[in-house]
Design a protein around this motif. Structure first.
Motif, mmCIF file in Angstrom:
data_model
loop_
_atom_site.group_PDB
_atom_site.id
_atom_site.type_symbol
_atom_site.label_atom_id
_atom_site.label_comp_id
_atom_site.label_asym_id
_atom_site.label_seq_id
_atom_site.Cartn_x
_atom_site.Cartn_y
_atom_site.Cartn_z
ATOM 1 N N GLY A 15 0.785 -1.220 0.000
ATOM 2 C CA GLY A 15 0.000 0.000 0.000
ATOM 3 C C GLY A 15 0.815 1.267 0.000
ATOM 4 O O GLY A 15 0.256 2.361 -0.153
ATOM 5 N N GLY A 16 2.116 1.139 0.157
ATOM 6 C CA GLY A 16 2.980 2.296 0.175
ATOM 7 C C GLY A 16 3.293 2.810 -1.212
ATOM 8 O O GLY A 16 2.797 2.300 -2.221
ATOM 9 N N SER A 17 4.148 3.820 -1.243
ATOM 10 C CA SER A 17 4.492 4.472 -2.499
ATOM 11 C C SER A 17 5.994 4.637 -2.634
ATOM 12 O O SER A 17 6.721 4.769 -1.649
ATOM 13 N N LEU A 18 6.450 4.623 -3.861
ATOM 14 C CA LEU A 18 7.819 4.943 -4.214
ATOM 15 C C LEU A 18 7.809 5.703 -5.526
ATOM 16 O O LEU A 18 6.910 5.505 -6.353
ATOM 17 N N THR A 19 8.798 6.543 -5.714
ATOM 18 C CA THR A 19 8.981 7.214 -6.987
ATOM 19 C C THR A 19 10.372 6.902 -7.520
ATOM 20 O O THR A 19 11.372 7.183 -6.858
ATOM 21 N N LEU A 20 10.422 6.310 -8.687
ATOM 22 C CA LEU A 20 11.680 6.027 -9.352
ATOM 23 C C LEU A 20 12.019 7.160 -10.310
ATOM 24 O O LEU A 20 11.133 7.734 -10.945
ATOM 25 N N SER A 21 13.289 7.462 -10.415
ATOM 26 C CA SER A 21 13.750 8.486 -11.335
ATOM 27 C C SER A 21 14.883 7.932 -12.175
ATOM 28 O O SER A 21 15.652 7.080 -11.725
ATOM 29 N N CYS A 22 14.976 8.424 -13.385
ATOM 30 C CA CYS A 22 16.027 8.008 -14.299
ATOM 31 C C CYS A 22 16.525 9.225 -15.052
ATOM 32 O O CYS A 22 15.726 9.948 -15.657
ATOM 33 N N ALA A 23 17.817 9.431 -15.026
ATOM 34 C CA ALA A 23 18.434 10.553 -15.718
ATOM 35 C C ALA A 23 19.416 10.041 -16.762
ATOM 36 O O ALA A 23 20.261 9.197 -16.463
ATOM 37 N N ALA A 24 19.284 10.548 -17.960
ATOM 38 C CA ALA A 24 20.202 10.202 -19.035
ATOM 39 C C ALA A 24 21.346 11.195 -19.067
ATOM 40 O O ALA A 24 21.146 12.403 -18.944
ATOM 41 N N SER A 25 22.547 10.690 -19.238
ATOM 42 C CA SER A 25 23.718 11.540 -19.316
ATOM 43 C C SER A 25 24.677 10.984 -20.356
ATOM 44 O O SER A 25 24.544 9.847 -20.812
ATOM 45 N N GLY A 26 25.651 11.795 -20.728
ATOM 46 C CA GLY A 26 26.665 11.331 -21.656
ATOM 47 C C GLY A 26 26.510 11.802 -23.083
ATOM 48 O O GLY A 26 27.063 11.185 -23.995
ATOM 49 N N GLY A 27 25.758 12.860 -23.296
ATOM 50 C CA GLY A 27 25.697 13.466 -24.615
ATOM 51 C C GLY A 27 24.553 13.029 -25.508
ATOM 52 O O GLY A 27 24.656 13.126 -26.730
ATOM 53 N N ILE A 28 23.478 12.558 -24.924
ATOM 54 C CA ILE A 28 22.303 12.213 -25.722
ATOM 55 C C ILE A 28 21.742 13.469 -26.385
ATOM 56 O O ILE A 28 21.541 14.488 -25.726
ATOM 57 N N PHE A 29 21.473 13.385 -27.685
ATOM 58 C CA PHE A 29 20.967 14.529 -28.426
ATOM 59 C C PHE A 29 19.499 14.789 -28.106
ATOM 60 O O PHE A 29 19.102 15.910 -27.819
ATOM 61 N N SER A 30 18.714 13.747 -28.173
ATOM 62 C CA SER A 30 17.302 13.840 -27.827
ATOM 63 C C SER A 30 16.791 12.446 -27.504
ATOM 64 O O SER A 30 17.279 11.455 -28.038
ATOM 65 N N THR A 31 15.806 12.400 -26.643
ATOM 66 C CA THR A 31 15.214 11.131 -26.248
ATOM 67 C C THR A 31 13.771 11.079 -26.729
ATOM 68 O O THR A 31 12.952 11.895 -26.313
ATOM 69 N N ASN A 32 13.483 10.144 -27.614
ATOM 70 C CA ASN A 32 12.152 10.043 -28.183
ATOM 71 C C ASN A 32 11.181 9.290 -27.286
ATOM 72 O O ASN A 32 9.987 9.582 -27.287
ATOM 73 N N ALA A 33 11.697 8.327 -26.560
ATOM 74 C CA ALA A 33 10.853 7.543 -25.678
ATOM 75 C C ALA A 33 11.662 7.073 -24.485
ATOM 76 O O ALA A 33 12.831 6.716 -24.619
ATOM 77 N N MET A 34 11.037 7.066 -23.330
ATOM 78 C CA MET A 34 11.649 6.529 -22.132
ATOM 79 C C MET A 34 10.616 5.692 -21.408
ATOM 80 O O MET A 34 9.417 5.952 -21.507
ATOM 81 N N GLY A 35 11.092 4.708 -20.702
ATOM 82 C CA GLY A 35 10.167 3.851 -19.994
ATOM 83 C C GLY A 35 10.839 3.039 -18.917
ATOM 84 O O GLY A 35 12.040 3.159 -18.666
ATOM 85 N N TRP A 36 10.028 2.219 -18.283
ATOM 86 C CA TRP A 36 10.485 1.356 -17.211
ATOM 87 C C TRP A 36 10.079 -0.071 -17.490
ATOM 88 O O TRP A 36 8.917 -0.349 -17.822
ATOM 89 N N TYR A 37 11.030 -0.971 -17.389
ATOM 90 C CA TYR A 37 10.801 -2.402 -17.402
ATOM 91 C C TYR A 37 11.051 -2.939 -16.002
ATOM 92 O O TYR A 37 11.700 -2.295 -15.182
#
Length: 122
Positions: A15-37
């Protein structure tokens, strides 16, 4: 080197909550899609949620109504707010991105994070 770095995993009660975060680094020009598996022991890796640059989202049936994915296109970051967590949500969660790496190369490249453990205890 392009990297996806996850944070926010941990252990919570049912019943609790968590928030996951993901940051891209290293010179990505643009990100068209992001997701979680996610992948639980002895299970196949499954897509939990995804979001594209225009804001469209996808959720697995098992998490629909409980999880919310959001992104900051300018920062190439993605968040997964997980509410009403259940024991069956226990898994390693992996950030995933489909990104361009330069202006001239229009191909999308696939990147994976290292994974972060989410444990939901009853």
């Amino acid at each position: 080197q392009v990297q996806l770095v996850e944070s926010g995993g941990g252990s919570v009660q049912v019943g609790g909550s968590l928030t996951l975060s993901c940051a891209a680094s290293g010179g990505i020009f643009s990100t068209n899609a992001m997701g979680w598996y996610r992948q639980a022991p002895e299970n196949e890796r499954e897509l939990v949620a995804a979001i594209i640059s225009t804001g469209g989202t996808y959720y697995a049936d098992s998490v629909k109504g409980r999880f919310t994915i959001s992104r900051d296109n300018a920062k190439n970051t993605v968040h997964l707010q997980m509410n009403s967590l259940k024991p069956e949500d226990t898994a390693v969660y992996y950030c995933h991105a489909l990104s361009r790496i330069s202006d001239e190369d229009r191909r999308e490249y696939e990147f994976w994070g290292q994974g972060t453990q989410v444990t939901v205890s009853s």
